[in-house]
Scaffold this motif. Sequence first.
Motif, PDB file in Angstrom:
ATOM      1  N   ILE A  22       0.828  -1.209   0.000  1.00 54.07           N
ATOM      2  CA  ILE A  22       0.000   0.000   0.000  1.00 54.07           C
ATOM      3  C   ILE A  22       0.863   1.260   0.000  1.00 54.07           C
ATOM      4  O   ILE A  22       0.471   2.291  -0.557  1.00 54.07           O
ATOM      5  N   SER A  23       2.064   1.177   0.579  1.00 50.97           N
ATOM      6  CA  SER A  23       2.938   2.354   0.594  1.00 50.97           C
ATOM      7  C   SER A  23       3.413   2.742  -0.795  1.00 50.97           C
ATOM      8  O   SER A  23       3.932   3.839  -1.000  1.00 50.97           O
ATOM      9  N   ASN A  24       3.238   1.842  -1.783  1.00 46.42           N
ATOM     10  CA  ASN A  24       3.531   2.200  -3.165  1.00 46.42           C
ATOM     11  C   ASN A  24       2.485   3.152  -3.725  1.00 46.42           C
ATOM     12  O   ASN A  24       2.710   3.783  -4.756  1.00 46.42           O
ATOM     13  N   TYR A  25       1.344   3.232  -3.046  1.00 44.58           N
ATOM     14  CA  TYR A  25       0.241   4.055  -3.536  1.00 44.58           C
ATOM     15  C   TYR A  25      -0.096   5.225  -2.616  1.00 44.58           C
ATOM     16  O   TYR A  25      -0.545   6.269  -3.077  1.00 44.58           O
ATOM     17  N   LEU A  26       0.107   5.050  -1.314  1.00 51.61           N
ATOM     18  CA  LEU A  26      -0.330   6.048  -0.337  1.00 51.61           C
ATOM     19  C   LEU A  26       0.796   6.388   0.633  1.00 51.61           C
ATOM     20  O   LEU A  26       1.710   5.601   0.838  1.00 51.61           O
ATOM     21  N   THR A  27       0.686   7.567   1.246  1.00 51.58           N
ATOM     22  CA  THR A  27       1.585   7.938   2.331  1.00 51.58           C
ATOM     23  C   THR A  27       1.002   7.396   3.632  1.00 51.58           C
ATOM     24  O   THR A  27      -0.138   7.710   3.994  1.00 51.58           O
ATOM     25  N   LEU A  28       1.772   6.585   4.328  1.00 49.07           N
ATOM     26  CA  LEU A  28       1.290   5.913   5.537  1.00 49.07           C
ATOM     27  C   LEU A  28       1.862   6.563   6.791  1.00 49.07           C
ATOM     28  O   LEU A  28       3.000   7.029   6.797  1.00 49.07           O
ATOM     29  N   THR A  29       1.049   6.571   7.833  1.00 46.04           N
ATOM     30  CA  THR A  29       1.473   7.078   9.140  1.00 46.04           C
ATOM     31  C   THR A  29       1.359   5.956  10.156  1.00 46.04           C
ATOM     32  O   THR A  29       0.303   5.321  10.261  1.00 46.04           O
ATOM     33  N   LYS A  30       2.432   5.705  10.893  1.00 49.05           N
ATOM     34  CA  LYS A  30       2.418   4.616  11.880  1.00 49.05           C
ATOM     35  C   LYS A  30       1.616   5.026  13.104  1.00 49.05           C
ATOM     36  O   LYS A  30       1.781   6.116  13.641  1.00 49.05           O
ATOM     37  N   LYS A  31       0.710   4.149  13.515  1.00 49.78           N
ATOM     38  CA  LYS A  31      -0.078   4.368  14.720  1.00 49.78           C
ATOM     39  C   LYS A  31      -0.048   3.098  15.546  1.00 49.78           C
ATOM     40  O   LYS A  31      -0.793   2.160  15.282  1.00 49.78           O
ATOM     41  N   GLY A  32       0.844   3.070  16.540  1.00 45.16           N
ATOM     42  CA  GLY A  32       1.029   1.851  17.323  1.00 45.16           C
ATOM     43  C   GLY A  32       1.571   0.743  16.448  1.00 45.16           C
ATOM     44  O   GLY A  32       2.572   0.916  15.756  1.00 45.16           O
ATOM     45  N   LYS A  33       0.881  -0.399  16.435  1.00 49.40           N
ATOM     46  CA  LYS A  33       1.305  -1.521  15.594  1.00 49.40           C
ATOM     47  C   LYS A  33       0.811  -1.376  14.160  1.00 49.40           C
ATOM     48  O   LYS A  33       1.310  -2.045  13.259  1.00 49.40           O
ATOM     49  N   ASN A  34      -0.188  -0.524  13.959  1.00 50.71           N
ATOM     50  CA  ASN A  34      -0.820  -0.406  12.652  1.00 50.71           C
ATOM     51  C   ASN A  34      -0.432   0.888  11.952  1.00 50.71           C
ATOM     52  O   ASN A  34       0.366   1.669  12.474  1.00 50.71           O
ATOM     53  N   TYR A  35      -1.030   1.100  10.782  1.00 50.26           N
ATOM     54  CA  TYR A  35      -0.758   2.299   9.983  1.00 50.26           C
ATOM     55  C   TYR A  35      -2.082   2.915   9.553  1.00 50.26           C
ATOM     56  O   TYR A  35      -3.104   2.223   9.472  1.00 50.26           O
ATOM     57  N   SER A  36      -2.042   4.207   9.266  1.00 44.13           N
ATOM     58  CA  SER A  36      -3.236   4.884   8.759  1.00 44.13           C
ATOM     59  C   SER A  36      -2.855   5.698   7.533  1.00 44.13           C
ATOM     60  O   SER A  36      -1.681   5.998   7.302  1.00 44.13           O
ATOM     61  N   ALA A  37      -3.890   6.052   6.741  1.00 46.62           N
ATOM     62  CA  ALA A  37      -3.656   6.832   5.528  1.00 46.62           C
ATOM     63  C   ALA A  37      -4.955   7.501   5.106  1.00 46.62           C
ATOM     64  O   ALA A  37      -6.045   7.125   5.558  1.00 46.62           O
ATOM     65  N   ARG A 152       8.089   5.516  -3.267  1.00 44.94           N
ATOM     66  CA  ARG A 152       6.928   5.585  -4.163  1.00 44.94           C
ATOM     67  C   ARG A 152       7.300   6.125  -5.540  1.00 44.94           C
ATOM     68  O   ARG A 152       6.746   5.705  -6.546  1.00 44.94           O
ATOM     69  N   PHE A 153       8.242   7.057  -5.585  1.00 42.30           N
ATOM     70  CA  PHE A 153       8.630   7.645  -6.865  1.00 42.30           C
ATOM     71  C   PHE A 153       9.857   6.959  -7.468  1.00 42.30           C
ATOM     72  O   PHE A 153      10.304   7.338  -8.542  1.00 42.30           O
ATOM     73  N   ASP A 245      -6.236   8.677  -9.214  1.00 41.15           N
ATOM     74  CA  ASP A 245      -7.309   8.392  -8.253  1.00 41.15           C
ATOM     75  C   ASP A 245      -7.426   9.494  -7.201  1.00 41.15           C
ATOM     76  O   ASP A 245      -8.528   9.813  -6.747  1.00 41.15           O
ATOM     77  N   PHE A 246      -6.302  10.075  -6.798  1.00 39.28           N
ATOM     78  CA  PHE A 246      -6.348  11.162  -5.826  1.00 39.28           C
ATOM     79  C   PHE A 246      -7.046  12.387  -6.418  1.00 39.28           C
ATOM     80  O   PHE A 246      -7.799  13.076  -5.728  1.00 39.28           O
ATOM     81  N   ALA A 247      -6.783  12.655  -7.692  1.00 39.53           N
ATOM     82  CA  ALA A 247      -7.427  13.802  -8.345  1.00 39.53           C
ATOM     83  C   ALA A 247      -8.945  13.613  -8.368  1.00 39.53           C
ATOM     84  O   ALA A 247      -9.706  14.540  -8.073  1.00 39.53           O
ATOM     85  N   ARG A 248      -9.375  12.419  -8.705  1.00 39.61           N
ATOM     86  CA  ARG A 248     -10.817  12.167  -8.759  1.00 39.61           C
ATOM     87  C   ARG A 248     -11.430  12.218  -7.370  1.00 39.61           C
ATOM     88  O   ARG A 248     -12.553  12.701  -7.181  1.00 39.61           O
ATOM     89  N   LYS A 249     -10.691  11.714  -6.378  1.00 41.48           N
ATOM     90  CA  LYS A 249     -11.197  11.719  -5.013  1.00 41.48           C
ATOM     91  C   LYS A 249     -11.285  13.140  -4.469  1.00 41.48           C
ATOM     92  O   LYS A 249     -12.273  13.515  -3.824  1.00 41.48           O
ATOM     93  N   ASN A 250     -10.261  13.946  -4.721  1.00 43.23           N
ATOM     94  CA  ASN A 250     -10.205  15.305  -4.181  1.00 43.23           C
ATOM     95  C   ASN A 250     -10.831  16.344  -5.106  1.00 43.23           C
ATOM     96  O   ASN A 250     -10.824  17.538  -4.802  1.00 43.23           O
ATOM     97  N   GLU A 266       3.892  16.523  -2.752  1.00 42.98           N
ATOM     98  CA  GLU A 266       3.942  15.229  -2.076  1.00 42.98           C
ATOM     99  C   GLU A 266       4.468  15.389  -0.653  1.00 42.98           C
ATOM    100  O   GLU A 266       3.977  14.745   0.277  1.00 42.98           O
ATOM    101  N   LYS A 267       5.457  16.260  -0.479  1.00 50.78           N
ATOM    102  CA  LYS A 267       6.015  16.485   0.858  1.00 50.78           C
ATOM    103  C   LYS A 267       4.965  17.070   1.802  1.00 50.78           C
ATOM    104  O   LYS A 267       5.052  16.905   3.015  1.00 50.78           O
ATOM    105  N   ALA A 268       3.983  17.740   1.225  1.00 50.13           N
ATOM    106  CA  ALA A 268       2.898  18.320   2.017  1.00 50.13           C
ATOM    107  C   ALA A 268       1.679  17.402   2.053  1.00 50.13           C
ATOM    108  O   ALA A 268       0.585  17.840   2.410  1.00 50.13           O
ATOM    109  N   ASP A 269       1.865  16.125   1.664  1.00 48.07           N
ATOM    110  CA  ASP A 269       0.786  15.125   1.655  1.00 48.07           C
ATOM    111  C   ASP A 269      -0.341  15.513   0.704  1.00 48.07           C
ATOM    112  O   ASP A 269      -1.513  15.231   0.959  1.00 48.07           O
TER     113      ASP A 269
END
Length: 582
Positions: A22-37, A152-153, A245-250, A266-269
């Motif tokens: 998934i990190s190939n597609y999204l920027t992930l943030t670690k939250k405990g044992k899991n990740y969010s995006a 990712r890039f 997909d991000f363009a269509r979503k946003n 990208e650096k600004a998410d």
Amino acid sequence: MSWIKEDDLKAIRAQADIVDVISNYLTLTKKGKNYSAICPFHDDHDPSLSISTSKQLFKCFVCGTGGNVFSFVQKIEKITFPESVVKVANLIHYPLQISENVYVPKENPNQLYHDALKTFIQYTEYELHSEDGQRAMDYLQRRHIHEDILRRFQIGYAPSSEKSLHFLRVKQISDETLSSVGLFDGNHNPFHDRFLIPIHDEHGNPVGFTARRLVEDNSPKYINTGQTVIYEKGNVVFNYHRARDFARKNKRCILCEGAMDVLAFEKADIHEAVACLGTACTPVQLDLIKKLRVPVVISYDGDRAGKEATYKFGKMAVQANIPIQVIKNKSEKDPDEIFESEGKDGLVSYLSKTMSFVEFLFDFLLSKYNLENYEDKLKYAQELSAVIDKTCDTFEKTTYYSQLKTRTGFDFSQMVMPKTEIKREKRSKPVLVSIPDDGRTQAEFACLNMLLLSRKASEIFKKEIGFFQNRLCHRASLYIYDMYREKNKIDMDVLIANISEEEVRNFLVDFMYQNQYLSEYNEDYFNDAILKIKECALQAQIDMINREIETLTNPLEKVKKATEKQALIVQKNELRKDEPHG
């Protein structure tokens, strides 16, 4: 999916870490044992997508979408499930053997060239993390391009021509192929001692590079791949395959000048930025951007060349009926310079300050036309009027025509005609499956949990209960029963793969995310749930008889119904007496 062996499916799933994929597609943030995006499957602003490292599942707690690594790739790439398995296999370099005459992928005549570039990209990624690439890595880190963006890039470092050529020849890539894709001219690699950003086509195939120098000398700051057998600059929009997909979503696409501008966002998410790798946009690039079906925010430099490029793209976009806005860039800094000086907040603020293309033209056209000259003033008014008429709503036209009259004396207000309002189809909100509070459904969820863990439990449930009252539990159970016909154990990856109904698949993933979900079969827990369902079924019958008694007027019929009710009460009370003790 018959052309993919189940052993291969299991092996790929075991080797493919969902976080890495998934990190190939999204920027992930670690939250405990899991990740969010940020969820790419709905209009998400706060990270609502959760990726479980232990369960190897993803789940959005807003739109309800969920699944495993294959279903994520399938949904985000908009491909079939078998194709997603192949895609994941390629990402982890798994040697997937596909039966001949069963699945024959469409032959890509340029595959040899794409593969050569993929090999070189992997090599430069490795070199960036080597001792030779340390200077490039230091430069990238100073520019706040950290590991997530690097991965990712696929950003890399090209060492000396001699070293690169030796590696590629060891990989048995011919000199003819290397020359055809622009990697070598004889024994010379034009990108040596630079960091490389790969350029991909709309399908995600690598076609070229943009490379930046690491030292301030007389060489060009950037070198791009020239025209090759697979790359023509005017046919490619940089980052299109990732931003789509991000363009269509946003509901917007940010158009930049260069790759570093895209990386700044990208650096600004902010992930919906693309670039034409130059200020001139071609009809092919415009057509790709139009396919996104979202408004375009033009983020060109605020200097004279940037404004000229904004004007040229704007005219093309107006003719193509693409809605556009222009960023008010008064600082003349590019996005990367803004991020470096003001950080993420500065870039977000910069992006929020936009104007219509008409507003842009009011000032920009003053550099093209002299309003002291009648012919120029007429052309100025006519050009603005044409854009106002084509792009503006009625209330905007009234305002802009008034401004135009003030500037030129020409009155176009009689041209204002109300636009026919287009009825927009209401979009239904996604429903997130959650565990209800009523006793029977809670018990059915518990039984479904045990069915996933025990074939014996499935047989007992079918014999003693027969069916699930909850619709989604019932639909999920059908897939479970089907798998037990061939196997003694449920393989969750195969089960999720076989569920064709997205609503059922999302429900099952959501169900597994619940805290109540048990990972081991518990016979007492299962028996108690069975008893609870039976109690609820008997209570439902008792309640129904109570309602019937209230409507009866005949005393004999009331007595008859009361006798039936008493028998059910006795039957219900007897249930717990027969409960096995362990």
